[in-house]
Write a protein that holds these residues in place. Structure first.
Motif, mmCIF file in Angstrom:
data_model
loop_
_atom_site.group_PDB
_atom_site.id
_atom_site.type_symbol
_atom_site.label_atom_id
_atom_site.label_comp_id
_atom_site.label_asym_id
_atom_site.label_seq_id
_atom_site.Cartn_x
_atom_site.Cartn_y
_atom_site.Cartn_z
ATOM 1 N N GLN A 280 0.715 -0.698 0.261
ATOM 2 C CA GLN A 280 0.531 0.249 -0.359
ATOM 3 C C GLN A 280 0.964 1.209 0.070
ATOM 4 N N ASP A 281 1.970 1.216 0.873
ATOM 5 C CA ASP A 281 3.622 2.667 0.881
ATOM 6 C C ASP A 281 3.729 2.241 0.126
ATOM 7 N N SER B 184 2.721 12.505 -6.204
ATOM 8 C CA SER B 184 1.477 12.354 -5.234
ATOM 9 C C SER B 184 1.502 10.676 -4.935
ATOM 10 N N GLY B 185 0.999 10.352 -4.020
ATOM 11 C CA GLY B 185 0.703 9.014 -2.848
ATOM 12 C C GLY B 185 -0.173 8.421 -4.235
ATOM 13 N N GLY B 186 -0.874 8.667 -5.196
ATOM 14 C CA GLY B 186 -1.124 8.128 -6.177
ATOM 15 C C GLY B 186 -0.293 7.175 -6.895
ATOM 16 N N GLU B 187 0.633 8.929 -7.574
ATOM 17 C CA GLU B 187 1.435 8.530 -8.811
ATOM 18 C C GLU B 187 2.675 7.741 -7.992
ATOM 19 N N ARG B 188 2.735 7.332 -7.204
ATOM 20 C CA ARG B 188 3.745 7.267 -6.479
ATOM 21 C C ARG B 188 3.531 5.118 -6.246
ATOM 22 N N GLN B 189 1.955 5.184 -5.576
ATOM 23 C CA GLN B 189 2.155 3.920 -6.440
ATOM 24 C C GLN B 189 1.625 3.405 -7.527
ATOM 25 N N THR C 118 -3.554 0.257 -4.800
ATOM 26 C CA THR C 118 -4.581 1.708 -5.635
ATOM 27 C C THR C 118 -5.639 2.118 -4.799
ATOM 28 N N SER C 119 -5.051 2.276 -3.434
ATOM 29 C CA SER C 119 -5.376 2.634 -2.171
ATOM 30 C C SER C 119 -6.140 4.275 -2.956
ATOM 31 N N ALA C 120 -5.119 4.797 -3.596
ATOM 32 C CA ALA C 120 -4.876 6.324 -3.595
ATOM 33 C C ALA C 120 -5.148 6.524 -4.523
#
Length: 525
Positions: free
Chosen positions: A394-395, A451-456, A477-479
């Motif tokens: 997730q992270d 961003s958090g979504g871009e890192r994921q 894909t939580s972000a």
């Protein structure tokens, strides 16, 4: 500290260095004794010069060999620690263990590098000098002179040690108060708005000012202790020379050359005492470093199969037979066929992430068996097993560097076209197109520019390009917003790999062919 074959190999290099420093000390003492005899007996300097030349050469060789052996020792210790970390169970990496590892890597092992070149000089060369000179002075003045010198050196060393211990205690208090002041300063900077609104403008700095006052008091104590230590050290350094001079005069020895020779030997014998006193105090730091290293290299590890036990999976079918890993995972039974999309769902803390880590053998189940292609995971070498899995938590961890360098971790041989394709499949088009550098644009310190979504999505691209037979996703894909998640899910479901994922979002996006559901009384279906 030594507990692995590579450690024993390194220790072999330390023995000659230790012997070298011992020989250098004996030769140096012999050189001074020969000088004393030459003064008393008016001998030719040829013998003295020969011993001095050999002493210098031996000291240089011991020092150079010490640096070389130190590097070899550190390399062996880093290698042993790396092996431990490779095989350690992930449950071992608690916050306290992480702190221990950082301490070991950044301070303990680099400190061990100094042992052959510096510590051996302190603990072998330095004490042997006064011992050998004390023995040699007996050749000049007999047993009474030896006893007198030994007594004076012992008293001088005790005084030096007491002074250094007092200084070390005061300095430790000063270090603690400095740390408290630094923490208060950071606290003020980071939370200035809160402190001002809660305590007012003047009250915001109250704690910091109190720590500054405490630091000032501690510094004054350190200065007083330093002044006393300096005085005692000076007295202790002068004591052997003054004592021997007084003893010789009271003994009726008026021979000038004899007096000069004895005082010269006394001065050289007393020279290392302050160094030894400081070293005796700092030895606790070395013992603590050794303890930290032992703790770091005695982790609970995952046993690697021997050459005879190693097996190769026949296919990518995963089977779980009564798998138990307390407290959450209890009696899990499931079969995951190649190409299936398996959704693991359930409330937080029910054991979903633990099960994913067991599948990749980050740990072994307490009971039960997990097989891959009819082969137990314990029979597959770790390096071989890693080839079957791609994992996205997730992270995810993003490394400082470029988009390309992060994605290529999954496949170092991937060309630019493959990297760009994987990134765009994971909906990173906007990121790539906002700079003419494309995949070679920097992501900032540990991905701070994303961003958090871009890192994921970057982590998903890294997993996708690996082309592993099994893809494991833990809330990966939580972000993401709904539309982006749909696009990412569609691209992943089009892959031919087995998909095992945990998700609390719209689970129908993943078109699961099987669901393993966790409840408080963990069950599977």
């Amino acid at each position: 500290m030594i507990n692995r074959p590579q450690d024993y190999a390194a220790i072999k290099h330390l023995i000659p260095v230790a012997c070298g420093w011992a020989v250098a000390a004996i030769l140096e003492a012999a050189c001074y004794i020969q000088l004393a005899l030459a003064i008393i007996e008016q001998q030719s300097p040829q013998k003295l010069l020969s011993i001095a030349a050999i002493t210098i050469l031996t000291t240089i060789l011991a020092s150079r060999s010490g640096f070389w052996a130190g590097a070899r020792l550190a390399n062996a210790l880093y290698s042993a620690l790396g092996t431990t970390m490779q095989q350690a169970k992930l449950s071992w990496f608690t916050p306290s263990v992480r702190t221990l590892l950082i301490e070991t890597v950044s301070r303990s092992i680099p400190g061990f590098m100094s042992i052959p070149a510096h510590q051996f000089q302190v603990f072998i060369h330095a004490p042997l000098i006064p011992l050998c000179i004390t023995f040699g002075i007996g050749l000049i003045g007999g047993i009474p002179l030896v006893l007198m010198l030994a007594s004076l050196l012992l008293v001088s060393f005790v005084i030096q040690s007491m002074a250094q211990r007092a200084l070390a205690r005061a300095d430790m208090d000063r270090n603690n108060t400095e740390l408290a002041a630094e923490q208060s300063t950071l606290e003020l900077i980071d939370h200035l708005e809160l402190l001002r609104t809660a305590a007012g403008y003047s009250g915001a700095t109250t704690r910091l000012e109190q720590n500054w006052q405490t630091q000032e008091i501690a510094l004054e104590r350190t200065n007083r202790a330093a002044a006393i230590a300096t005085l005692l050290s000076a007295i202790a350094s002068f004591l052997p020379i003054a004592g021997m001079a007084l003893y010789l005069v009271l003994s009726g020895i008026n021979n000038t050359t004899m007096l000069l020779a004895v005082l010269m030997l006394t001065m050289r014998a007393a020279a290392p005492l302050e160094t030894l006193a400081v070293a005796a105090i700092s030895i606790n730091d070395q013992l603590a470093a050794i303890k930290h290293y032992r703790q770091a290299t005695h982790a609970p590890t995952l046993k690697e199969p021997s050459q005879a036990q190693q097996k190769t999976p026949n296919n990518h079918t995963i089977e779980l037979n009564n798998v138990t890993f307390p407290p959450a995972v209890q009696n899990i039974n499931a079969t995951i066929e190649p190409g299936e999309r398996v959704l693991i769902c359930g409330p937080s803390g029910s054991g979903k992430t633990s099960l994913l880590k067991l599948l990749m053998r980050f740990d072994d189940p307490t009971l039960g068996l997990i097989t891959l292609g009819k082969v137990s995971l314990t029979s597959i070498p770790a390096a071989e097993l890693a080839r079957f899995f791609a994992y996205v938590p997730q992270d995810p961890l993003i490394f400082t560097g470029t988009i390309a360098s992060n994605i290529r971790i999954g496949n170092p041989d991937a060309d630019d076209q493959a990297v760009d394709k994987a990134a765009r499949q994971m909906a990173l088009d906007e990121v790539l197109d906002r700079s003419e550098l494309g995949i070679y644009q920097e992501v900032g310190l540990q991905g701070a520019g994303l961003s958090g979504g871009e890192r994921q999505r970057l982590a998903l691209a890294r997993a996708l390009i690996k082309n592993a037979p099994i893809l494991i996703m833990d809330e990966a894909t939580s972000a993401l917003d709904e539309e982006t998640e749909k696009r990412v899910a569609k691209a992943i479901c089009e892959q031919s790999c087995t998909l095992v994922l945990v998700s609390h979002r719209n689970q129908s996006l993943w078109q699961p062919t099987k669901i393993i559901e966790f409840h408080q009384s963990v069950a599977s279906k």
